[in-house]
Design a protein around this motif. Sequence first.
Motif, mmCIF file in Angstrom:
data_model
loop_
_atom_site.group_PDB
_atom_site.id
_atom_site.type_symbol
_atom_site.label_atom_id
_atom_site.label_comp_id
_atom_site.label_asym_id
_atom_site.label_seq_id
_atom_site.Cartn_x
_atom_site.Cartn_y
_atom_site.Cartn_z
ATOM 1 N N SER A 140 0.840 -1.202 0.000
ATOM 2 C CA SER A 140 0.000 0.000 0.000
ATOM 3 C C SER A 140 0.877 1.255 0.000
ATOM 4 C CB SER A 140 -0.938 0.006 1.210
ATOM 5 O OG SER A 140 -0.167 0.186 2.380
ATOM 6 N N GLU A 141 2.144 1.068 0.342
ATOM 7 C CA GLU A 141 3.090 2.189 0.398
ATOM 8 C C GLU A 141 3.808 2.409 -0.925
ATOM 9 O OE1 GLU A 141 4.362 3.705 3.809
ATOM 10 O OE2 GLU A 141 2.207 3.284 3.887
ATOM 11 N N ALA A 142 3.958 1.350 -1.703
ATOM 12 C CA ALA A 142 4.722 1.412 -2.958
ATOM 13 C C ALA A 142 4.264 0.257 -3.859
ATOM 14 C CB ALA A 142 6.213 1.280 -2.664
ATOM 15 N N PRO A 143 4.447 0.405 -5.174
ATOM 16 C CA PRO A 143 3.944 -0.650 -6.062
ATOM 17 C C PRO A 143 4.622 -2.005 -5.894
ATOM 18 C CG PRO A 143 5.035 1.122 -7.319
ATOM 19 C CD PRO A 143 4.976 1.562 -5.890
ATOM 20 N N TRP A 144 5.882 -1.999 -5.461
ATOM 21 C CA TRP A 144 6.633 -3.262 -5.322
ATOM 22 C C TRP A 144 7.138 -3.371 -3.894
ATOM 23 C CZ3 TRP A 144 5.973 -6.282 -9.442
ATOM 24 C CH2 TRP A 144 5.643 -5.659 -10.646
ATOM 25 N N LEU A 145 7.522 -4.554 -3.488
ATOM 26 C CA LEU A 145 7.928 -4.750 -2.092
ATOM 27 C C LEU A 145 9.157 -3.913 -1.741
ATOM 28 C CD1 LEU A 145 7.315 -8.602 -1.772
ATOM 29 C CD2 LEU A 145 5.936 -6.743 -0.796
ATOM 30 N N GLY A 146 10.022 -3.700 -2.740
ATOM 31 C CA GLY A 146 11.227 -2.908 -2.473
ATOM 32 C C GLY A 146 11.076 -1.452 -2.872
ATOM 33 N N GLY A 147 9.925 -1.039 -3.329
ATOM 34 C CA GLY A 147 9.769 0.371 -3.716
ATOM 35 C C GLY A 147 9.149 0.545 -5.083
ATOM 36 N N GLN A 148 9.787 1.368 -5.897
ATOM 37 C CA GLN A 148 9.183 1.781 -7.170
ATOM 38 C C GLN A 148 9.407 0.785 -8.308
ATOM 39 O OE1 GLN A 148 7.003 4.283 -7.276
ATOM 40 N NE2 GLN A 148 7.435 4.396 -5.071
ATOM 41 N N GLN A 149 10.344 -0.132 -8.113
ATOM 42 C CA GLN A 149 10.628 -1.124 -9.168
ATOM 43 C C GLN A 149 10.604 -2.514 -8.568
ATOM 44 O OE1 GLN A 149 14.237 -0.903 -11.428
ATOM 45 N NE2 GLN A 149 14.388 1.291 -11.094
ATOM 46 N N GLU A 150 10.348 -3.502 -9.405
ATOM 47 C CA GLU A 150 10.391 -4.852 -8.856
ATOM 48 C C GLU A 150 11.833 -5.197 -8.507
ATOM 49 O OE1 GLU A 150 9.654 -4.824 -12.375
ATOM 50 O OE2 GLU A 150 10.813 -6.449 -13.245
ATOM 51 N N GLY A 151 11.966 -6.068 -7.507
ATOM 52 C CA GLY A 151 13.307 -6.429 -7.043
ATOM 53 C C GLY A 151 13.335 -7.834 -6.481
ATOM 54 N N PHE A 152 14.380 -8.124 -5.754
ATOM 55 C CA PHE A 152 14.652 -9.473 -5.269
ATOM 56 C C PHE A 152 13.467 -10.051 -4.479
ATOM 57 C CE2 PHE A 152 16.672 -12.810 -2.885
ATOM 58 C CZ PHE A 152 17.743 -13.231 -3.661
#
Length: 216
Positions: A140-152
């Motif tokens: 709910s804070e950002a589109p991906w778990l690590g922020g603005q981009q998908e990551g590990f």
Amino acid sequence: MTGHPVLYSFRRCPYAIRARMTLAYADVPVELREVLLKDKPPAMLALSQKGTVPVLALPDGRVIDESIDVMRWTLGHRDPNAWLTQGDYGDRDPLITENDGRFKTCLDKYKYADRHPEHPPHKYREEACSFLRELEWRLSEAPWLGGQQEGFADIAIFPFIRQFAGVDRAWFDESPYPHLRRWLDSLLDHPLFKAVMAKHPPWTPGQTPVIFPEDT
Ligand SMILES: N[C@@H](CCC(=O)N[C@@H](CS)C(=O)NCC(=O)O)C(=O)O
């Protein structure tokens, strides 16, 4: 022999999916050997006696038989969008530990509730939901778990949420986790996921090697 690392894999295994998605993202070619879990090739068991997939055998003789380590090894070669350092935690995200531990245990009981008749399936689902709530909050804070981009963390956790949602998709669609649904749906639709789900017959020694990711 192709000179590439050899990956023993099983198409639907969530651990193998996250390894293959990372290899596809980094565009690191391997020889893919599809395995039947009920009839594991002796060549694989000779490399790793614990008998789980994925197993990555490197040309220098090293063997990597934990999916998180396959991901890390792959990203050590190429990591164009910096998955390893995405967000506050990169590949050390505590959510991954929780996914692979407590959540995976609940997921297995929910998925195979008939083998765990001590409780009804919704009890196991409820136990799993504390993890879903954590994911929902993060998403709910950002589109991906690590922020603005998908990551590990996204790629490490996604195949397990896919399994969870698949147990009762109608329930999942009505559940109070809209951000998680949006995240899951975008990963299900992701070119990397599509790239790793092609079907291959089980590997037999001496067959023409299957190179993954495919040359495009
Ligand atoms: N911790 C291992 C777990 C891998 C794992 O448990 N894979 C399952 C398939 S999803 C497996 O190979 N199970 C062995 C079997 O079913 O015989 C990893 O991350 O690679």
